[in-house]
Write a protein that holds these residues in place. Structure first.
Motif, short mmCIF file in Angstrom:
data_model
loop_
_atom_site.label_atom_id
_atom_site.label_comp_id
_atom_site.label_asym_id
_atom_site.label_seq_id
_atom_site.Cartn_x
_atom_site.Cartn_y
_atom_site.Cartn_z
N LEU A 53 -5.29 8.19 -1.16
CA LEU A 53 -4.38 7.73 -0.26
C LEU A 53 -2.89 7.17 -0.99
O LEU A 53 -1.76 7.51 -0.49
CB LEU A 53 -4.67 6.59 0.25
CG LEU A 53 -5.79 6.99 1.47
CD1 LEU A 53 -6.61 5.97 2.18
CD2 LEU A 53 -5.12 7.81 2.68
N ALA A 54 -3.15 6.43 -2.24
CA ALA A 54 -1.99 6.00 -3.06
C ALA A 54 -1.05 7.43 -3.37
O ALA A 54 0.20 7.36 -3.20
CB ALA A 54 -2.49 5.35 -3.98
N GLY A 55 -1.95 8.39 -3.61
CA GLY A 55 -0.92 9.51 -4.21
C GLY A 55 -0.28 10.50 -3.14
O GLY A 55 0.72 11.04 -3.13
N TRP A 56 -1.07 10.65 -1.97
CA TRP A 56 -0.80 11.76 -0.94
C TRP A 56 -0.46 11.09 0.45
O TRP A 56 -0.12 11.71 1.21
CB TRP A 56 -2.10 12.51 -0.74
CG TRP A 56 -2.10 13.64 -1.94
CD1 TRP A 56 -1.13 14.50 -2.21
CD2 TRP A 56 -2.93 13.53 -3.08
NE1 TRP A 56 -1.57 15.32 -3.26
CE2 TRP A 56 -2.76 14.68 -3.80
CE3 TRP A 56 -4.11 12.60 -3.15
CZ2 TRP A 56 -3.50 15.05 -4.85
CZ3 TRP A 56 -5.03 13.14 -4.27
CH2 TRP A 56 -4.49 14.12 -5.19
N ALA A 57 -0.73 9.82 0.56
CA ALA A 57 -0.08 9.15 1.64
C ALA A 57 0.56 7.83 1.62
O ALA A 57 0.14 6.62 2.07
CB ALA A 57 -1.45 8.67 2.57
N PRO A 58 1.53 7.96 0.78
CA PRO A 58 2.45 6.72 0.35
C PRO A 58 3.01 5.96 1.57
O PRO A 58 3.05 4.63 1.50
CB PRO A 58 3.34 7.20 -0.54
CG PRO A 58 3.51 8.75 -0.02
CD PRO A 58 2.38 9.08 0.07
N ASP A 59 3.42 6.68 2.72
CA ASP A 59 3.74 5.87 3.87
C ASP A 59 2.79 5.04 4.40
O ASP A 59 3.06 4.07 4.82
CB ASP A 59 4.47 6.97 4.88
CG ASP A 59 5.70 7.72 4.40
OD1 ASP A 59 6.43 7.29 3.38
OD2 ASP A 59 5.85 8.75 4.82
N PHE A 60 1.36 5.60 4.56
CA PHE A 60 0.59 5.05 5.00
C PHE A 60 0.13 3.54 4.11
O PHE A 60 0.02 2.49 4.63
CB PHE A 60 -0.74 5.73 5.18
CG PHE A 60 -2.07 5.02 5.47
CD1 PHE A 60 -2.14 4.36 6.75
CD2 PHE A 60 -3.12 4.59 4.50
CE1 PHE A 60 -3.33 3.51 7.14
CE2 PHE A 60 -4.18 3.87 4.99
CZ PHE A 60 -4.24 3.63 6.29
N GLY A 72 -1.69 -0.73 1.10
CA GLY A 72 -2.20 -0.44 -0.41
C GLY A 72 -2.31 -1.73 -1.11
O GLY A 72 -3.40 -1.44 -1.89
N LEU A 73 -1.92 -2.82 -0.79
CA LEU A 73 -2.05 -3.92 -1.62
C LEU A 73 -3.57 -4.64 -1.03
O LEU A 73 -4.42 -5.07 -2.13
CB LEU A 73 -1.18 -5.11 -1.29
CG LEU A 73 -1.07 -6.25 -2.09
CD1 LEU A 73 -1.13 -5.98 -3.40
CD2 LEU A 73 -0.18 -7.17 -1.59
N LEU A 74 -3.79 -4.29 0.21
CA LEU A 74 -4.94 -4.66 0.84
C LEU A 74 -6.23 -3.81 0.03
O LEU A 74 -7.26 -4.37 -0.38
CB LEU A 74 -5.02 -4.71 2.34
CG LEU A 74 -4.43 -5.93 2.79
CD1 LEU A 74 -4.09 -5.64 4.31
CD2 LEU A 74 -4.91 -7.20 2.66
N PHE A 75 -5.96 -2.56 -0.14
CA PHE A 75 -6.72 -1.80 -0.33
C PHE A 75 -7.05 -2.06 -1.89
O PHE A 75 -8.17 -1.90 -2.67
CB PHE A 75 -6.61 -0.21 -0.56
CG PHE A 75 -6.82 0.35 0.95
CD1 PHE A 75 -6.91 -0.18 2.12
CD2 PHE A 75 -7.01 1.78 1.19
CE1 PHE A 75 -7.22 0.08 3.33
CE2 PHE A 75 -7.31 2.37 2.22
CZ PHE A 75 -7.52 1.65 3.36
N GLY A 76 -5.95 -2.28 -2.74
CA GLY A 76 -6.24 -2.55 -4.13
C GLY A 76 -6.86 -3.95 -4.39
O GLY A 76 -7.67 -3.93 -5.28
#
Length: 116
Positions: A53-60, A72-76
């Motif tokens: 997701l970080a690589g292919w869905a940066p907008d999400f 992304g921060l929550l997933f990390g």
């Protein structure tokens, strides 16, 4: 003396290959794998979803959830939380399911070592 056994004082030599091939030890390994392999698979899938997701869905991943907090921060952060949860789950599993069997095997070997 063979490579499979160790002389121990006045007790019998312990054949560690025989111990490893015993049903009790194989059962212990089976129980261990029944937790470790599925949990490792779940964690790796979760990790690669995060990286993908970080690589292919940066907008999400850049969507703001609250203030400057992004998906992304929550997933990390979730990666760290998951690591601790898995560790605590494994410790609980080992205490309940693995340690009693390992203690039985150890007690049998110590009894054999003492020549009882």
């Amino acid at each position: 003396m063979t490579d499979n056994a160790t002389d121990v004082g006045s007790g019998e030599a312990i054949d560690y290959i025989e111990v490893e091939n015993s049903e009790k030890f194989r059962g212990l390994k089976r129980k261990h794998r029944s937790f470790v392999f599925p949990m490792a698979l779940v964690f790796l899938v979760w990790y690669f979803v995060y990286v993908g997701l970080a690589g292919w869905a940066p907008d999400f991943m850049a969507q703001r959830v609250w203030g400057d907090i992004t998906v992304g921060l929550l997933f990390g952060f979730g990666q760290f939380v998951t690591t601790f949860v898995i560790t605590m789950a494994y410790v609980s599993f080992a205490n309940r399911r693995l340690d009693p069997d390992a203690s039985d095997i150890r007690a049998e070997l110590e009894k054999q070592e003492a020549g009882a």
